[in-house]
Design a protein around this motif. Structure first.
Motif, PDB file in Angstrom:
ATOM      1  N   MET B  96     -13.163 -13.063   9.957  1.00 27.33           N
ATOM      2  CA  MET B  96     -13.015 -13.017   8.520  1.00 27.33           C
ATOM      3  C   MET B  96     -14.098 -12.480   7.863  1.00 27.33           C
ATOM      4  N   VAL B  97     -14.088 -11.429   6.974  1.00 31.47           N
ATOM      5  CA  VAL B  97     -15.272 -10.876   6.437  1.00 31.47           C
ATOM      6  C   VAL B  97     -15.201 -10.937   4.775  1.00 31.47           C
ATOM      7  N   GLU B  98     -15.999 -11.596   4.318  1.00 25.08           N
ATOM      8  CA  GLU B  98     -15.923 -11.759   2.881  1.00 25.08           C
ATOM      9  C   GLU B  98     -14.399 -12.151   2.509  1.00 25.08           C
ATOM     10  N   GLY B  99     -13.634 -13.177   2.963  1.00 27.43           N
ATOM     11  CA  GLY B  99     -12.359 -13.703   2.658  1.00 27.43           C
ATOM     12  C   GLY B  99     -11.450 -12.627   3.178  1.00 27.43           C
ATOM     13  N   GLU B 100     -11.634 -11.572   4.003  1.00 24.83           N
ATOM     14  CA  GLU B 100     -10.664 -10.876   4.253  1.00 24.83           C
ATOM     15  C   GLU B 100     -10.496 -10.873   5.942  1.00 24.83           C
ATOM     16  N   LEU B 101      -9.096 -10.766   6.288  1.00 26.32           N
ATOM     17  CA  LEU B 101      -9.140 -10.837   7.796  1.00 26.32           C
ATOM     18  C   LEU B 101      -9.032  -9.212   8.240  1.00 26.32           C
ATOM     19  N   HIS B 102     -10.083  -8.935   9.151  1.00 28.87           N
ATOM     20  CA  HIS B 102     -10.400  -7.774   9.969  1.00 28.87           C
ATOM     21  C   HIS B 102     -10.124  -8.045  11.325  1.00 28.87           C
ATOM     22  N   LEU B 103      -8.830  -6.967  11.838  1.00 26.87           N
ATOM     23  CA  LEU B 103      -8.495  -7.234  13.083  1.00 26.87           C
ATOM     24  C   LEU B 103      -8.445  -5.981  13.911  1.00 26.87           C
ATOM     25  N   THR B 104      -9.278  -5.975  15.057  1.00 29.48           N
ATOM     26  CA  THR B 104      -9.409  -4.893  15.842  1.00 29.48           C
ATOM     27  C   THR B 104      -8.814  -4.937  17.190  1.00 29.48           C
ATOM     28  N   LEU B 105      -7.866  -4.012  17.493  1.00 33.93           N
ATOM     29  CA  LEU B 105      -7.188  -3.965  18.781  1.00 33.93           C
ATOM     30  C   LEU B 105      -7.696  -2.665  19.697  1.00 33.93           C
ATOM     31  N   ASP B 112       1.141  -5.630  24.492  1.00 30.39           N
ATOM     32  CA  ASP B 112       2.112  -6.452  23.697  1.00 30.39           C
ATOM     33  C   ASP B 112       1.346  -6.512  22.182  1.00 30.39           C
ATOM     34  N   TYR B 113       1.968  -5.559  21.440  1.00 30.74           N
ATOM     35  CA  TYR B 113       1.520  -5.412  19.979  1.00 30.74           C
ATOM     36  C   TYR B 113       2.053  -6.517  19.108  1.00 30.74           C
ATOM     37  N   SER B 114       2.956  -7.562  19.648  1.00 35.67           N
ATOM     38  CA  SER B 114       3.787  -8.297  18.768  1.00 35.67           C
ATOM     39  C   SER B 114       2.528  -9.284  18.047  1.00 35.67           C
ATOM     40  N   VAL B 115       1.389  -9.313  18.505  1.00 34.37           N
ATOM     41  CA  VAL B 115       0.333 -10.076  18.049  1.00 34.37           C
ATOM     42  C   VAL B 115      -0.061  -9.780  16.644  1.00 34.37           C
ATOM     43  N   LEU B 116       0.471  -8.477  16.299  1.00 32.97           N
ATOM     44  CA  LEU B 116       0.516  -8.065  14.727  1.00 32.97           C
ATOM     45  C   LEU B 116       1.260  -8.828  14.018  1.00 32.97           C
ATOM     46  N   LYS B 117       2.403  -9.159  14.300  1.00 33.58           N
ATOM     47  CA  LYS B 117       3.536  -9.823  13.646  1.00 33.58           C
ATOM     48  C   LYS B 117       2.810 -11.302  12.982  1.00 33.58           C
ATOM     49  N   ALA B 118       2.116 -11.765  13.815  1.00 35.04           N
ATOM     50  CA  ALA B 118       1.439 -13.173  13.552  1.00 35.04           C
ATOM     51  C   ALA B 118       0.294 -13.392  12.506  1.00 35.04           C
ATOM     52  N   ARG B 119      -0.163 -12.053  12.087  1.00 34.33           N
ATOM     53  CA  ARG B 119      -1.226 -11.882  10.922  1.00 34.33           C
ATOM     54  C   ARG B 119      -0.767 -11.091  10.174  1.00 34.33           C
ATOM     55  N   ASP B 133       2.668   3.669  18.741  1.00 32.56           N
ATOM     56  CA  ASP B 133       3.528   4.813  18.306  1.00 32.56           C
ATOM     57  C   ASP B 133       4.167   4.221  16.886  1.00 32.56           C
ATOM     58  N   ASP B 134       4.989   4.939  16.356  1.00 30.72           N
ATOM     59  CA  ASP B 134       5.834   4.780  15.413  1.00 30.72           C
ATOM     60  C   ASP B 134       6.278   3.527  15.390  1.00 30.72           C
ATOM     61  N   ALA B 135       6.873   3.007  16.482  1.00 33.71           N
ATOM     62  CA  ALA B 135       7.576   1.689  16.425  1.00 33.71           C
ATOM     63  C   ALA B 135       6.706   0.523  16.191  1.00 33.71           C
ATOM     64  N   THR B 136       5.377   1.086  16.775  1.00 30.03           N
ATOM     65  CA  THR B 136       4.320  -0.255  16.539  1.00 30.03           C
ATOM     66  C   THR B 136       4.182  -0.542  15.037  1.00 30.03           C
ATOM     67  N   LEU B 137       4.402   0.573  14.339  1.00 33.08           N
ATOM     68  CA  LEU B 137       4.124   0.369  12.947  1.00 33.08           C
ATOM     69  C   LEU B 137       4.991  -0.524  12.317  1.00 33.08           C
ATOM     70  N   GLU B 138       6.252  -0.829  12.986  1.00 35.12           N
ATOM     71  CA  GLU B 138       7.334  -1.741  12.306  1.00 35.12           C
ATOM     72  C   GLU B 138       6.574  -3.056  12.323  1.00 35.12           C
ATOM     73  N   LEU B 139       5.642  -3.405  12.977  1.00 33.28           N
ATOM     74  CA  LEU B 139       5.019  -4.638  13.386  1.00 33.28           C
ATOM     75  C   LEU B 139       4.252  -4.896  12.202  1.00 33.28           C
ATOM     76  N   ILE B 140       3.617  -3.820  11.691  1.00 30.98           N
ATOM     77  CA  ILE B 140       2.621  -4.223  10.464  1.00 30.98           C
ATOM     78  C   ILE B 140       3.284  -4.168   9.107  1.00 30.98           C
ATOM     79  N   LEU B 141       4.514  -3.938   9.009  1.00 32.37           N
ATOM     80  CA  LEU B 141       5.211  -3.855   7.631  1.00 32.37           C
ATOM     81  C   LEU B 141       4.859  -4.982   6.861  1.00 32.37           C
ATOM     82  N   PRO B 142       4.884  -6.142   7.198  1.00 33.04           N
ATOM     83  CA  PRO B 142       4.527  -7.554   6.625  1.00 33.04           C
ATOM     84  C   PRO B 142       3.036  -7.669   6.102  1.00 33.04           C
ATOM     85  N   MET B 143       2.267  -6.582   6.496  1.00 31.44           N
ATOM     86  CA  MET B 143       0.939  -6.609   5.979  1.00 31.44           C
ATOM     87  C   MET B 143       0.684  -6.121   4.659  1.00 31.44           C
ATOM     88  N   ALA B 144       1.102  -6.645   3.587  1.00 28.83           N
ATOM     89  CA  ALA B 144       1.084  -6.037   2.260  1.00 28.83           C
ATOM     90  C   ALA B 144      -0.099  -6.018   1.831  1.00 28.83           C
TER      91      ALA B 144
END
Lengths: 279, 248
Positions: B96-105, B112-119, B133-144
């Motif tokens: 957490m940096v200044e109240g924001e979640l910073h995630l590095t993979l 397994d990139y499904s960890v993205l879904k949980a964040r 790849d392009d499919a991985t990006l599906e997992l980050i769509l909820p990161m508004a």
């Protein structure tokens, strides 16, 4: 103007000599004196940024912005550097917390950096980027980063962070710089700066072989590209000292041994000497 | 933790040596108890112990344990410093940096990139890995609230870039060494009003496209390919900054 930077010449001795001169000027403690020296030697307007023990001159003209980091020691004495390179507490490989941590962990989750250098960069970063960002932005000028000794380590780390802020670093020249991170960190540097970093190392200079906690298993590594100057074999000297170790751990007396070997080779580490040896 | 370890390592090594020496003396004493010949043999010619131990294992067992413990304890600091890198966790790095979640993979040791879904609250995401790849990006769509995305050196294509057009808060996007094309950049990135920094080195996105993108909003910055390195001239003569060699 005796010195100038040549944009399309990568790893060119003329650029290396100009950067070595800038490193020499970076040792001027008086900002006004430094500014007039940069004006005289480079025709560039320079400003000194100084926070605690970290100093960097940012010089600029119509075409270039040059950040030159000062080492912790004066050119003729090295005492300030000893603690940086041989003290366990600052020698740890870490990722700092906060925004600077995010910028550096971008090198990879296995990348670790020298704790002391990281702290020094963090000290000077805000005032530094406040000068560099507008300078680069106005007129898309080329950003050059250089430093001698500890300054070389800071130059390398600063270059990484400038790139993470999309302030594209054009070329980096370091002289007698110690190592800044582990293998994962330096692999990332190699990828990021391929053909843009030139690390000048005097073959008799011990500083580029440091830091180390234990001479048996040192996790520190250098990035590319090393440019050798002078003659000598610093590695043989360190290996000789390693033979004196009983436990593999740097004892107080061994630290003194390394340091006296270092000081007997003071001229090999001197920035003026580096500049004169570049051909 | 490692600083403390380095500090105490020397004592651990000494403890190991002490155990080793005690074990060795006890072994010699055991050999003397069996017989003078064995005793002098082990004392004067240590390799004799290799014969003594299996032959009189009952007598040699306890001294042998001391010796083995000494070896294990004494070599521990060496093993730890040699294997130091193994202790670096190569899993997701989140802070957490200044109240924001910073995630590095970037550079992690997982697949397994499904960890993205949980964040979904991630604000800064760095995953510059070749298996993204392009499919991985599906997992980050909820990161508004995503503001920074590092996709350097990934396998994403124009189809992935199209998905990124949904991230209206995106400020920083890194696409170095990806297959995204000039046409796709023009088509999809124009809608990202807050986008201020891009890295397009090693892509086919045209310099002119980047120039126009930057002109569309003050303060925009881009990392672009610089002209390739030219060979250094062998004789830099005629330059006033060429100094005399030392002693010359």
């Amino acid at each position: 103007m005796p010195f100038e930077l040549i944009p399309d010449a990568y790893g060119d001795p003329r650029n290396a000599i100009a950067c070595a001169m800038a490193c020499e000027l970076a040792y001027l403690r008086d900002g006004a004196e430094g500014a007039s020296a940069f004006q005289r030697e480079f025709g560039m307007e320079a400003k000194l940024i100084s926070v605690d023990n970290t100093q960097v001159y940012v010089a600029q003209n119509d075409q270039h912005v040059l950040a030159a980091f000062r080492g912790s020691e004066s050119p003729t004495s090295l005492d300030g550097l000893k603690d940086w390179l041989l003290t366990n507490a600052v020698n740890l490989l870490i990722v700092p917390e906060g925004r600077i941590g995010t910028d550096f962990i971008a090198a990879g989750v296995g990348a670790r950096f020298h704790k002391g250098f990281m702290a020094a960069l963090a000290d000077v970063w805000d005032p530094l980027i406040a000068v560099v960002e507008p300078a680069v932005a106005s007129g898309d000028r080329l950003l050059w980063v250089t430093g001698h000794s500890l300054g070389g380590a800071l130059a390398q780390l600063a270059a990484w962070r400038f790139n993470r802020k999309a302030l594209q670093v054009h070329q980096v020249y370091t002289f007698g710089a110690p190592m800044v991170g582990n293998k994962a960190a330096n692999d990332a540097f190699d990828k990021e700066f391929a053909g843009h970093i030139f690390r000048y190392v005097h073959l008799a200079d011990l500083v580029p072989r440091l830091p180390t906690i234990s001479l048996i298993a040192n996790e520190y590594r250098h990035c590319q590209k090393e440019m050798g100057v002078g003659e000598g074999d610093a590695q043989a000297c360190l290996s000789g000292l390693a033979g004196k170790m009983v436990q593999g751990i740097l004892s107080a007396s061994l630290i003194d041994d390394i340091w006296s070997a270092m000081q007997s080779r003071l001229s090999a580490h001197d920035i003026v000497n580096y500049r004169k040896l570049i051909k | 933790m490692f600083a403390a370890f380095e500090e105490y390592a020397v004592y651990i090594v000494i403890a190991g040596l002490v155990a080793l020496i005690i074990g060795w003396i006890a072994l010699i004493a055991a050999a003397f108890r069996v017989g003078k010949a064995w005793g002098y043999g082990v004392l004067l010619m240590p390799p004799v112990a290799l014969l003594f131990i299996p032959k009189h294992y009952g007598m040699a067992r306890r001294p042998l344990l001391f010796i083995l413990w000494g070896l294990i304890i004494g070599s521990l600091p060496y093993l730890v410093s040699r294997l130091g890198n193994v202790f670096i966790d190569l899993g997701p790095y989140e802070r957490m940096v200044e109240g924001e979640l910073h995630l590095t993979l970037t550079g992690w040791d997982r697949k397994d990139y499904s960890v993205l879904k949980a964040r979904p609250g991630t604000v800064v995401l760095q995953m510059a890995n070749s298996d993204v790849d392009d499919a991985t990006l599906e997992l980050i769509l909820p990161m508004a609230g995503l503001k920074e995305l590092d996709l350097n050196d990934t396998a994403i294509t124009d189809a992935g870039l199209a998905k990124l057009a949904a991230f209206k808060n995106l400020k920083v996007l890194r696409l170095r060494n990806t297959k995204v094309t000039d046409a796709a950049f023009q088509k999809w990135m124009a809608s990202l009003e807050h986008l201020m920094e891009v890295d397009v080195r090693g892509t086919t996105i045209a310099p002119e496209t980047i120039r126009q993108w930057r002109q569309a909003k003050t303060g925009r910055k881009a990392m672009v390919d610089r002209p390739p390195a030219l060979p250094a001239p062998s004789t830099p003569g005629g330059n006033s900054n060429q100094l005399q060699p030392p002693g010359g």
